[in-house]
Design a protein around this motif. Structure first.
Motif, short mmCIF file in Angstrom:
data_model
loop_
_atom_site.label_atom_id
_atom_site.label_comp_id
_atom_site.label_asym_id
_atom_site.label_seq_id
_atom_site.Cartn_x
_atom_site.Cartn_y
_atom_site.Cartn_z
N ASP A 50 0.81 -1.22 0.00
CA ASP A 50 0.00 0.00 0.00
C ASP A 50 0.85 1.26 0.00
O ASP A 50 0.31 2.37 -0.09
N HIS A 51 2.17 1.13 0.11
CA HIS A 51 3.07 2.27 -0.01
C HIS A 51 3.51 2.47 -1.46
O HIS A 51 3.37 3.55 -2.02
N GLY A 52 4.08 1.42 -2.03
CA GLY A 52 4.61 1.53 -3.38
C GLY A 52 3.57 1.44 -4.47
O GLY A 52 3.80 1.90 -5.59
N LEU A 53 2.44 0.80 -4.18
CA LEU A 53 1.37 0.59 -5.17
C LEU A 53 1.92 -0.03 -6.45
O LEU A 53 1.52 0.32 -7.56
N ARG A 54 2.81 -0.99 -6.29
CA ARG A 54 3.45 -1.61 -7.45
C ARG A 54 2.57 -2.66 -8.10
O ARG A 54 2.72 -2.96 -9.29
N GLN A 55 1.64 -3.25 -7.34
CA GLN A 55 0.73 -4.23 -7.90
C GLN A 55 -0.45 -3.51 -8.54
O GLN A 55 -1.03 -2.59 -7.96
N GLU A 56 -0.80 -3.95 -9.73
CA GLU A 56 -1.87 -3.26 -10.47
C GLU A 56 -3.18 -3.23 -9.69
O GLU A 56 -3.87 -2.21 -9.67
N ALA A 57 -3.53 -4.34 -9.03
CA ALA A 57 -4.79 -4.37 -8.29
C ALA A 57 -4.80 -3.38 -7.13
O ALA A 57 -5.82 -2.73 -6.87
N THR A 58 -3.66 -3.27 -6.44
CA THR A 58 -3.57 -2.33 -5.32
C THR A 58 -3.62 -0.89 -5.83
O THR A 58 -4.34 -0.04 -5.27
N ARG A 59 -2.89 -0.63 -6.88
CA ARG A 59 -2.89 0.73 -7.45
C ARG A 59 -4.29 1.10 -7.94
O ARG A 59 -4.77 2.22 -7.70
N ALA A 60 -4.97 0.19 -8.59
CA ALA A 60 -6.31 0.47 -9.10
C ALA A 60 -7.30 0.70 -7.96
O ALA A 60 -8.19 1.55 -8.06
N ALA A 61 -7.13 -0.06 -6.87
CA ALA A 61 -8.03 0.11 -5.73
C ALA A 61 -7.90 1.49 -5.11
O ALA A 61 -8.89 2.14 -4.77
N TRP A 62 -6.65 1.97 -4.97
CA TRP A 62 -6.44 3.31 -4.43
C TRP A 62 -6.93 4.37 -5.39
O TRP A 62 -7.52 5.38 -4.98
N ALA A 63 -6.72 4.17 -6.69
CA ALA A 63 -7.21 5.14 -7.67
C ALA A 63 -8.73 5.27 -7.60
O ALA A 63 -9.28 6.37 -7.69
N THR A 64 -9.40 4.14 -7.42
CA THR A 64 -10.86 4.16 -7.32
C THR A 64 -11.31 4.92 -6.08
O THR A 64 -12.24 5.74 -6.14
N CYS A 65 -10.66 4.66 -4.95
CA CYS A 65 -11.01 5.39 -3.72
C CYS A 65 -10.79 6.88 -3.89
O CYS A 65 -11.67 7.69 -3.56
N LEU A 66 -9.63 7.26 -4.37
CA LEU A 66 -9.32 8.68 -4.50
C LEU A 66 -10.30 9.38 -5.42
O LEU A 66 -10.75 10.51 -5.13
N LEU A 111 -12.45 0.75 5.68
CA LEU A 111 -11.59 0.17 4.65
C LEU A 111 -10.96 -1.16 5.05
O LEU A 111 -10.27 -1.77 4.24
N SER A 112 -11.17 -1.61 6.27
CA SER A 112 -10.51 -2.84 6.73
C SER A 112 -10.92 -4.05 5.91
O SER A 112 -10.14 -5.00 5.77
N HIS A 113 -12.12 -4.01 5.36
CA HIS A 113 -12.65 -5.17 4.65
C HIS A 113 -12.28 -5.17 3.17
O HIS A 113 -12.81 -5.98 2.40
N ARG A 114 -11.35 -4.30 2.79
CA ARG A 114 -10.97 -4.20 1.38
C ARG A 114 -9.50 -4.59 1.22
O ARG A 114 -8.61 -3.74 1.17
N PRO A 115 -9.19 -5.89 1.17
CA PRO A 115 -7.80 -6.34 1.16
C PRO A 115 -7.02 -5.85 -0.04
O PRO A 115 -5.79 -5.76 0.02
N TRP A 117 -4.59 -3.08 0.66
CA TRP A 117 -3.46 -3.32 1.56
C TRP A 117 -2.53 -4.43 1.08
O TRP A 117 -1.53 -4.73 1.74
N GLY A 118 -2.86 -5.03 -0.03
CA GLY A 118 -2.05 -6.13 -0.53
C GLY A 118 -2.37 -7.45 0.14
O GLY A 118 -1.63 -8.43 0.00
N GLY A 119 -3.46 -7.50 0.89
CA GLY A 119 -3.89 -8.70 1.58
C GLY A 119 -4.82 -8.35 2.72
O GLY A 119 -5.04 -7.17 3.02
N PRO A 120 -5.40 -9.37 3.39
CA PRO A 120 -6.34 -9.10 4.47
C PRO A 120 -5.66 -8.41 5.66
O PRO A 120 -4.48 -8.63 5.94
N VAL A 121 -6.43 -7.57 6.35
CA VAL A 121 -5.98 -6.93 7.58
C VAL A 121 -7.05 -7.14 8.64
O VAL A 121 -8.22 -7.36 8.33
#
Length: 216
Positions: free
Chosen positions: A23-39, A194-198, A201-205
């Motif tokens: 969730d820092h580097g957003l190097r994975q496409e799914a993680t980056r897309a999830a943050w883009a959608t939220c923003l 946002l806890s339920h949106r793995p 975060w790159g995985g469950p929290v």
């Protein structure tokens, strides 16, 4: 009390490996897309002047600049700022990045449509004062976005810098406590859990994570 030099040294040292966290580097496409959608759901669709307080290596700034917003990032750690500048330059995106204290961002008399902060308020010696300062940087009708949480490791490990145990929100801040602090400063706010949106975060929290979106 914490020492600002020690905090700067800590985050400077962390800069090299900071983006290895999903969730820092957003190097994975799914993680980056999830943050883009939220923003995109939190921030006005039209191009906005945006202050990213505690910008780190600039991953969110990069997403926002790519969406057409005019981004100014501030971070206490020079090496974080260096990486943020390099990240946007590599992407061919504009952005202004400043080294400075999030408690009083060095942006002069500038005001913004949006002030964004992610995972920062827990590090501040006076988060209530910082929040007042950030709200003061907003234009009428502006938006304050705080992505925060109460981390699972709170109280389990030694302080990350000497004196951190005395921070008001060491280990994170609950949604209720942050809401109570922000509500008197704004016209309205809402919480998005946002806890339920793995995918963010790159995985469950299992700890508490949320966004507070407030409007003047």
């Amino acid at each position: 009390m914490t020492d600002s030099a020690a905090i700067r040294t800590y985050w400077d040292a962390a800069a090299d490996g900071f983006d290895t966290e999903p969730d820092h580097g957003l190097r994975q496409e799914a993680t980056r897309a999830a943050w883009a959608t939220c923003l995109s759901s939190w921030i006005p669709k039209t191009a906005a002047d945006l202050l990213d307080v505690g910008c780190g290596t600039g991953s969110l700034s990069c997403l926002l600049a790519g969406a057409g917003h005019r981004v100014t990032g501030v971070d206490l750690a020079p090496r974080m700022v260096d990486r943020a500048r390099a990240k946007l330059a590599a992407a061919g995106l504009p952005g202004s990045f400043l080294v400075g204290d999030a408690m009083d961002p060095p942006t002069g008399e500038a005001t913004f449509d949006v002030v964004l902060s992610r995972h920062l308020v827990w590090t501040l010696p006076n988060p209530a004062a910082a929040l007042r300062e950030w709200v003061a940087r907003l234009r009428p009708g502006g938006t304050l976005i705080l992505v925060e949480g109460r981390w699972r490791q709170a109280g389990q490990f030694a302080p990350y810098v000497p004196g951190a145990e005395s921070l008001p929100w060491n280990g994170g801040v609950s949604a209720q406590d942050l809401t109570d602090t922000v509500r008197p400063l704004v016209a309205g706010l809402r919480l998005e859990h946002l806890s339920h949106r793995p995918q963010l975060w790159g995985g469950p929290v299992t700890d508490e994570r949320y966004a507070l979106i407030a409007h003047l």
